[in-house]
Design an enzyme around this catalytic site. Structure first.
Site, short mmCIF file in Angstrom:
data_model
loop_
_atom_site.label_atom_id
_atom_site.label_comp_id
_atom_site.label_asym_id
_atom_site.label_seq_id
_atom_site.Cartn_x
_atom_site.Cartn_y
_atom_site.Cartn_z
N GLY A 12 45.29 32.27 35.88
CA GLY A 12 46.06 31.93 37.09
C GLY A 12 47.14 32.96 37.36
N SER A 15 40.46 36.45 33.01
CA SER A 15 41.44 36.67 34.06
C SER A 15 42.86 36.75 33.49
CB SER A 15 41.31 35.55 35.11
OG SER A 15 41.96 35.90 36.31
N TYR A 16 43.78 35.88 33.95
CA TYR A 16 45.14 35.94 33.41
C TYR A 16 45.20 35.51 31.94
CZ TYR A 16 50.22 36.12 33.60
OH TYR A 16 51.53 36.47 33.39
N ASP A 76 32.78 42.01 39.89
CA ASP A 76 34.08 41.41 40.16
C ASP A 76 35.00 42.44 40.80
OD1 ASP A 76 36.43 39.90 40.14
OD2 ASP A 76 36.86 40.37 38.04
N HIS A 78 33.52 37.53 38.49
CA HIS A 78 34.72 37.28 37.70
C HIS A 78 34.48 36.24 36.61
CE1 HIS A 78 39.07 37.52 37.17
NE2 HIS A 78 39.16 36.21 37.21
#
Length: 480
Positions: free
Chosen positions: A94, A190-191, A400, A452
């Site tokens: 996020g 991701s994060y 991605d 992603h």
């Protein structure tokens, strides 16, 4: 029939069976209190769930009593021989997005919500075929995780997320001591390129000083399409977009000439150039360039609150388009998950939302408006873990556009690790699954044709990837 007497009898029988299986496997036997807590968290069956042979548990672990902070988890035992399989914690990023919503329900968990029905379908490539699988909604304010101290939501950032997640693990292992001796791994995307290494770093350091009974049998991390280094991540996004015919020469040259991604303070000219760059991602999916976009959506359902404060990468995150949510192979899948997770009978079955949180469950939290700390680069932590002998794999879906393979390659180059095996194909049966680059202490893997969320787009290849990571074996270099 006396229902309470029957339930008590079943509890005694299940407890005896669990203690016997633990004793046979050589695991640490749960205390009576731990068994009660496990049974309280046992999910017998979800609404619309197909029958399965493995056990699942869900519930809360308090990480701060005085503030009333509690993190929500969902745990699936391995499909076969859970007593012999490693334990894997999965985290999404996020910051502020749910590991249960994305990872658990749309990528690598055993169940997937379906369109237009209250039923779940089985994921044939769920990762609990390879490991005991633990999902955590972190930090508080994400999903069902909560705090009774509202000011906590204004103090969130990388550091408190790592600390609370570590406290969660210590207390979760006390609730499930039979998994204490298992090899423990952390993975995410991701994060989680921030979350996973920072939590790993905390475990790595604490294991040197903590009492034996709380030491975690920590072995490695795996992160995918991961935010690693601000300058490289942002540069790679622009280069990737131009090289994949997403942006024009004019837009590319505008960003290159007006933005300095090594400086977190962007100029007005850079911001304007980035607006031109992000315009294209209003009509195609940044997270998977060649996948369709969801056209059956509710207003604003693909956007989340634009966080104030320090979010990496600092320049691009100032643009609202950075905060668009990812979607899966079915681009409307998140809608089905939203509907399912907000059903009262589902929440009751999961022992979730017991405090009646004043907002609906969501993939990404609108309750979190601030993010107070995030390092510009996570590479020093990665380097420390590599030097410390922790297994580190980095993977990248190559379609991605959000954290593209170009960004990851630029970031890994900065580590300065020696190359052991140069760019080589790996195979899924007769097809090339992607490419590998083996560094001294780190394995880099690309997954061909994945966006992603790699397990969503390439589930078979993703399961193959996690199995080879857990066994520390190279992916096959020839067809089989």
């Amino acid at each position: 029939m006396n229902t309470s007497r029957t339930c008590s009898f079943l509890l005694i029988i299940s407890t005896a069976i669990l203690r016997w299986s633990v004793a046979v496997s050589g695991q640490q036997a749960p205390t009576s209190r731990a068994l009660l807590e496990q049974n309280a968290d046992r999910v017998t069956r979800l609404p619309g769930q197909p029958m399965v042979s493995f056990k699942q548990y869900a519930g809360y672990v308090t990480v701060n009593e005085s503030h009333g902070r509690a993190l929500f988890y969902w745990f699936f035992e391995a499909e076969e021989s859970p007593e012999k399989k490693p334990l894997l914690l999965w985290l999404n990023g996020g910051p502020g997005c749910s590991s249960i919503g994305y990872g658990g329900m749309e990528e690598l968990g055993p169940f997937v919500a379906q369109k237009g029905t209250s039923k779940l379908r089985l994921n044939s490539y769920a990762w609990n075929r390879a490991a005991n699988l633990l999902f955590l909604e972190s930090p508080v304010g994400v999903g069902f995780s909560y705090t009774n101290t509202s000011n906590d939501l204004k103090k969130l950032g990388d550091k408190i997320t790592a600390r609370d997640s570590y406290t969660f693990l210590l207390r979760w292992f006390r609730r499930f001591p039979q998994y204490k001796s298992h090899e423990f791994y952390i993975a995410g995307e991701s994060y989680a390129g921030h979350y996973v290494p920072q939590l790993a770093d905390l475990i790595f350091d604490k294991n040197k000083t903590i009492a034996d009974e709380d030491r975690i049998n920590f072995k490695g991390i795996m992160i995918g399409n991961a935010l690693l280094d601000d300058a490289s991540d942002q540069t790679g996004m622009i280069d990737y977009a131009w090289d994949h015919a997403v942006i024009s020469d004019r837009v590319y040259n505008g960003v290159k000439s007006k933005c300095n991604f090594s400086d977190s303070n962007s100029s007005n000219a850079c911001d304007a150039a980035l607006n031109d760059y992000f315009d294209v991602y209003k009509i195609i999916d940044m997270y998977s360039l060649y996948a369709p976009s969801c056209v059956d959506t509710t207003p604003n359902s693909t956007r989340r609150t634009h966080m104030r404060g320090k979010v990496s990468p600092h320049t691009l995150s100032k643009n609202k388009a950075w905060h668009v949510k990812p979607t899966g192979y079915d681009p409307c899948q998140s809608q089905y998950t939203d509907l399912y997770m907000n059903r009262p009978n589902v929440q009751a079955a999961l022992h979730a939302n017991t405090t009646k949180i004043p907002y609906p469950w969501a993939h990404c939290s609108d309750a979190i408006a601030y993010w107070n700390d995030a390092p510009d680069s996570i590479l020093p932590v990665i380097k420390k873990l590599v030097i410390g002998g922790i297994r580190v794999w980095v993977f990248s879906g190559d379609t991605d556009g959000r954290i593209p393979v170009t960004s990851t390659r630029l970031s890994l180059r900065k580590l300065g690790l020696n190359i052991v095996d140069d760019w080589s194909p790996w195979y899924t049966r007769s097809q090339v699954g992607g490419w590998t680059m083996a560094y001294d202490g780190l394995m880099f893997v690309t997954i061909r044709g994945a966006g992603h969320q790699v397990p969503t787009f390439k589930p078979k290849e993703a399961l193959q990837l996690i199995r080879h990571f857990l066994s520390n074996q190279k992916l096959p270099s020839s067809p089989f």
